[in-house]
Design a protein around this motif. Structure first.
Motif, PDB file in Angstrom:
ATOM      1  N   GLY A  99      13.179 -44.524 -21.696  1.00  0.00           N
ATOM      2  CA  GLY A  99      14.391 -43.944 -21.148  1.00  0.00           C
ATOM      3  C   GLY A  99      14.105 -42.524 -20.714  1.00  0.00           C
ATOM      4  N   THR A 100      15.144 -41.762 -20.445  1.00  0.00           N
ATOM      5  CA  THR A 100      14.970 -40.380 -20.023  1.00  0.00           C
ATOM      6  C   THR A 100      14.819 -39.496 -21.252  1.00  0.00           C
ATOM      7  N   ALA A 101      13.815 -38.653 -21.264  1.00  0.00           N
ATOM      8  CA  ALA A 101      13.577 -37.766 -22.399  1.00  0.00           C
ATOM      9  C   ALA A 101      14.745 -36.803 -22.569  1.00  0.00           C
ATOM     10  N   SER A 102      15.105 -36.543 -23.822  1.00  0.00           N
ATOM     11  CA  SER A 102      16.222 -35.637 -24.096  1.00  0.00           C
ATOM     12  C   SER A 102      15.970 -34.246 -23.527  1.00  0.00           C
ATOM     13  N   VAL A 103      14.708 -33.809 -23.514  1.00  0.00           N
ATOM     14  CA  VAL A 103      14.391 -32.490 -22.955  1.00  0.00           C
ATOM     15  C   VAL A 103      14.732 -32.444 -21.471  1.00  0.00           C
ATOM     16  N   ALA A 104      14.390 -33.516 -20.746  1.00  0.00           N
ATOM     17  CA  ALA A 104      14.691 -33.570 -19.323  1.00  0.00           C
ATOM     18  C   ALA A 104      16.196 -33.542 -19.084  1.00  0.00           C
ATOM     19  N   VAL A 105      16.943 -34.267 -19.910  1.00  0.00           N
ATOM     20  CA  VAL A 105      18.401 -34.296 -19.753  1.00  0.00           C
ATOM     21  C   VAL A 105      19.000 -32.921 -20.038  1.00  0.00           C
ATOM     22  N   ALA A 106      18.519 -32.255 -21.095  1.00  0.00           N
ATOM     23  CA  ALA A 106      19.060 -30.943 -21.455  1.00  0.00           C
ATOM     24  C   ALA A 106      18.840 -29.941 -20.330  1.00  0.00           C
ATOM     25  N   PHE A 107      17.634 -29.891 -19.780  1.00  0.00           N
ATOM     26  CA  PHE A 107      17.388 -28.957 -18.683  1.00  0.00           C
ATOM     27  C   PHE A 107      18.185 -29.341 -17.444  1.00  0.00           C
ATOM     28  N   ALA A 108      18.368 -30.642 -17.216  1.00  0.00           N
ATOM     29  CA  ALA A 108      19.182 -31.078 -16.074  1.00  0.00           C
ATOM     30  C   ALA A 108      20.615 -30.590 -16.216  1.00  0.00           C
ATOM     31  N   ARG A 109      21.161 -30.666 -17.432  1.00  0.00           N
ATOM     32  CA  ARG A 109      22.526 -30.199 -17.647  1.00  0.00           C
ATOM     33  C   ARG A 109      22.636 -28.701 -17.372  1.00  0.00           C
ATOM     34  N   LEU A 110      21.561 -27.950 -17.629  1.00  0.00           N
ATOM     35  CA  LEU A 110      21.559 -26.504 -17.390  1.00  0.00           C
ATOM     36  C   LEU A 110      21.267 -26.150 -15.939  1.00  0.00           C
ATOM     37  N   GLY A 111      20.828 -27.131 -15.156  1.00  0.00           N
ATOM     38  CA  GLY A 111      20.453 -26.850 -13.778  1.00  0.00           C
ATOM     39  C   GLY A 111      19.169 -26.070 -13.659  1.00  0.00           C
ATOM     40  N   LEU A 112      18.263 -26.239 -14.638  1.00  0.00           N
ATOM     41  CA  LEU A 112      17.000 -25.506 -14.643  1.00  0.00           C
ATOM     42  C   LEU A 112      15.820 -26.463 -14.530  1.00  0.00           C
ATOM     43  N   PRO A 113      14.755 -26.057 -13.827  1.00  0.00           N
ATOM     44  CA  PRO A 113      13.517 -26.849 -13.857  1.00  0.00           C
ATOM     45  C   PRO A 113      12.853 -26.711 -15.216  1.00  0.00           C
ATOM     46  N   TRP A 114      12.044 -27.688 -15.585  1.00  0.00           N
ATOM     47  CA  TRP A 114      11.377 -27.572 -16.880  1.00  0.00           C
ATOM     48  C   TRP A 114       9.875 -27.817 -16.782  1.00  0.00           C
ATOM     49  N   ASP A 115       9.335 -27.719 -15.557  1.00  0.00           N
ATOM     50  CA  ASP A 115       7.881 -27.839 -15.426  1.00  0.00           C
ATOM     51  C   ASP A 115       7.153 -26.624 -15.989  1.00  0.00           C
ATOM     52  N   ASP A 116       7.895 -25.531 -16.234  1.00  0.00           N
ATOM     53  CA  ASP A 116       7.289 -24.329 -16.815  1.00  0.00           C
ATOM     54  C   ASP A 116       7.693 -24.140 -18.276  1.00  0.00           C
ATOM     55  N   ALA A 117       8.283 -25.159 -18.881  1.00  0.00           N
ATOM     56  CA  ALA A 117       8.722 -25.060 -20.276  1.00  0.00           C
ATOM     57  C   ALA A 117       7.639 -25.574 -21.219  1.00  0.00           C
ATOM     58  N   LEU A 118       7.603 -24.988 -22.401  1.00  0.00           N
ATOM     59  CA  LEU A 118       6.800 -25.535 -23.484  1.00  0.00           C
ATOM     60  C   LEU A 118       7.715 -26.353 -24.381  1.00  0.00           C
ATOM     61  N   VAL A 119       7.231 -27.490 -24.828  1.00  0.00           N
ATOM     62  CA  VAL A 119       8.009 -28.360 -25.705  1.00  0.00           C
ATOM     63  C   VAL A 119       7.297 -28.422 -27.044  1.00  0.00           C
ATOM     64  N   VAL A 120       8.042 -28.125 -28.118  1.00  0.00           N
ATOM     65  CA  VAL A 120       7.453 -28.117 -29.455  1.00  0.00           C
ATOM     66  C   VAL A 120       8.364 -28.920 -30.373  1.00  0.00           C
ATOM     67  N   SER A 121       7.766 -29.746 -31.212  1.00  0.00           N
ATOM     68  CA  SER A 121       8.537 -30.555 -32.149  1.00  0.00           C
ATOM     69  C   SER A 121       8.559 -29.882 -33.515  1.00  0.00           C
ATOM     70  N   ALA A 122       9.776 -29.744 -34.065  1.00  0.00           N
ATOM     71  CA  ALA A 122       9.936 -29.246 -35.427  1.00  0.00           C
ATOM     72  C   ALA A 122      10.354 -30.374 -36.363  1.00  0.00           C
ATOM     73  N   HIS A 137       7.083 -17.296 -25.668  1.00  0.00           N
ATOM     74  CA  HIS A 137       7.240 -17.884 -24.336  1.00  0.00           C
ATOM     75  C   HIS A 137       8.697 -17.841 -23.891  1.00  0.00           C
ATOM     76  N   PRO A 138       8.926 -17.619 -22.604  1.00  0.00           N
ATOM     77  CA  PRO A 138      10.299 -17.403 -22.123  1.00  0.00           C
ATOM     78  C   PRO A 138      11.139 -18.661 -22.002  1.00  0.00           C
ATOM     79  N   LYS A 139      10.522 -19.830 -22.028  1.00  0.00           N
ATOM     80  CA  LYS A 139      11.289 -21.072 -21.876  1.00  0.00           C
ATOM     81  C   LYS A 139      10.662 -22.144 -22.765  1.00  0.00           C
ATOM     82  N   THR A 140      11.369 -22.484 -23.845  1.00  0.00           N
ATOM     83  CA  THR A 140      10.841 -23.422 -24.832  1.00  0.00           C
ATOM     84  C   THR A 140      11.923 -24.433 -25.192  1.00  0.00           C
ATOM     85  N   ALA A 141      11.530 -25.681 -25.331  1.00  0.00           N
ATOM     86  CA  ALA A 141      12.420 -26.724 -25.840  1.00  0.00           C
ATOM     87  C   ALA A 141      11.932 -27.113 -27.227  1.00  0.00           C
ATOM     88  N   VAL A 142      12.853 -27.172 -28.176  1.00  0.00           N
ATOM     89  CA  VAL A 142      12.512 -27.491 -29.554  1.00  0.00           C
ATOM     90  C   VAL A 142      13.197 -28.794 -29.940  1.00  0.00           C
TER      91      VAL A 142
END
Length: 419
Positions: A99-122, A137-142
């Protein structure tokens, strides 16, 4: 084949995924996934908790010729269950329908690209790594987990990166419950949260980066141990490039690390560590030095937290570092080294100009349980003379000492596992 179906971010299941689910004789997934899916009435349901019992049930069911479907969130190959299934059953046994990754959906809702984001799992991991990535880093998804949600991340960042903005995305894909809440770290720490899908941590001034060709955070720098001219500094109060090169090799700064630069001066070591992706703190007792650190961090487009004060007094308010560089200290040097060595997770590196201080520094490193070593660095640079002649200009010799935290022995690891 084991069919793995990504669900839960709003998009309906594709017809082929629905068909696979309809033919399943065993369906496993989180309770919320099972409750939301159209599980065939006669299919056995296994709620995912600990993976081993569920995987044993899958293996037994397959041996009897049953059809297995695993339900997961979003893209199950992105920090998801595909890794564990592939390790147990082999990649060739998996039919993954993402399905669609939650990170992709979250950035889509914000209207932001996420090709420059770091994704880290906690999720099931040490939260400090995620917090350090957010600081550096200025743009991170956790990706969150129990004990590693917005409140806990907010508490980590409130004192050490209060300028960051957290966007907490909850129940993504649920038309009635989906929420995106924009808060400061302090506000996140003070609230209770549930159904959190992902947290976006932003430096909003850098939320839009230039067009990219490679996804992810900043690339590893192509050069390090930069010339002294690359930094603003006072009266040559800067760690020379040759010394900095070996110091960086011993520090080993990397993504998710926290590095202290004590007696930072120009902050050249802190800046270089930040260029490798580490979160960096520069401790400097002079106001002029603090301004140089800030200017150098801005010039090299990295985040360095500046602490104005004298070590070891100001160190008590800092989070424990992975590595420490000490480039100054005066009479307080042994006390500074001791304080840093007791708290460093991996290594402490000390630069010294005076031979007299070497024994005390080595003793302080060893006294904190670190394995010590060091070198005397003597470098001569090429210097031009009139008439197209070149001479060697000797730089002042510098002692570089380091102490490394011993790795746990194999025996102690086994004993710890048994206990």
């Amino acid at each position: 084949m084991i069919t793995v179906i990504g669900t839960g971010t709003g998009a309906p299941l594709a017809p082929d995924a629905l068909a696979a689910l309809a033919e399943a004789t065993l369906v496993t997934g989180a309770a919320r996934h099972l409750a939301a899916a159209e599980v065939p009435p006669g299919a056995k349901q296994v709620v995912l908790g600990p993976l081993a019992p569920a995987f044993d049930a899958i293996a037994e069911h397959r041996e009897r010729g049953g059809r297995v479907v695993v339900l997961a969130s979003g893209d199950p190959g992105f920090f998801g269950i595909v890794r564990a299934l592939a390790e147990r059953f082999g990649p060739r046994e998996l039919d993954v329908r993402p399905g669609t990754a939650s990170v992709a959906v979250a950035f889509a809702r914000l209207g932001l690209p996420w090709d420059d984001a770091l994704v880290v799992s906690a999720h099931g991991r040490d939260l400090r790594t995620a917090a350090n990535v957010c600081r550096a880093h200025p743009k991170t998804a956790v990706l969150t987990g129990p004990g590693a949600g917005p409140a806990e991340l907010g508490a980590e960042l409130a004192r050490r990166a209060p300028e960051r903005v957290l966007v907490v995305a909850s129940a993504l894909g649920d038309p009635r419950r989906e929420r995106l809440v924009r808060v400061t770290p302090a506000e996140a720490a003070a609230r209770e949260w549930d159904a959190v899908s992902v947290i976006i941590c932003l430096d909003e001034e850098q939320a839009l980066s230039p067009v990219r060709t490679v996804a992810g955070g900043r690339a590893t720098p192509d050069r390090w141990a930069l010339e002294e001219s690359a930094f603003a500094h006072r009266d040559s109060m800067i760690t020379k490039a040759e010394v900095r090169a070996l110091a960086l090799a011993r520090i080993g700064p990397r993504l998710g690390d926290l590095v202290w630069d004590i007696g930072a001066g120009s902050g050249s070591v802190a800046v270089e560590c930040a260029r490798f992706g580490a979160a960096a703190v520069a401790v400097e007792k002079t106001a002029e030095g603090c301004e140089h650190v800030r200017a150098n961090a801005a010039a090299h487009h990295v985040d360095v937290r500046v602490v104005h004060g004298a070590a070891p007094t100001v160190l008590s308010d800092l989070a424990d570092p992975d590595a420490v560089f000490i480039g100054g200290g005066g009479r307080e040097l042994p006390a500074i080294v001791t304080a840093c060595a007791r708290r460093a997770r991996r290594t402490v590196v000390v630069a010294l100009a005076a031979l007299d201080r070497v024994p005390a520094v080595r003793a302080a490193l060893a006294g904190a349980g670190l394995e010590t070593d060091g070198v005397l660095l003597q470098a001569s640079r090429l210097a031009p003379l009139p008439g197209d002649v070149t001479r060697l200009a000797a730089a002042n010799p510098v002692f570089l000492l380091w102490g490394d935290r011993p790795a746990p022995s194999a025996v102690s690891v086994v004993e710890g596992a048994v206990q």
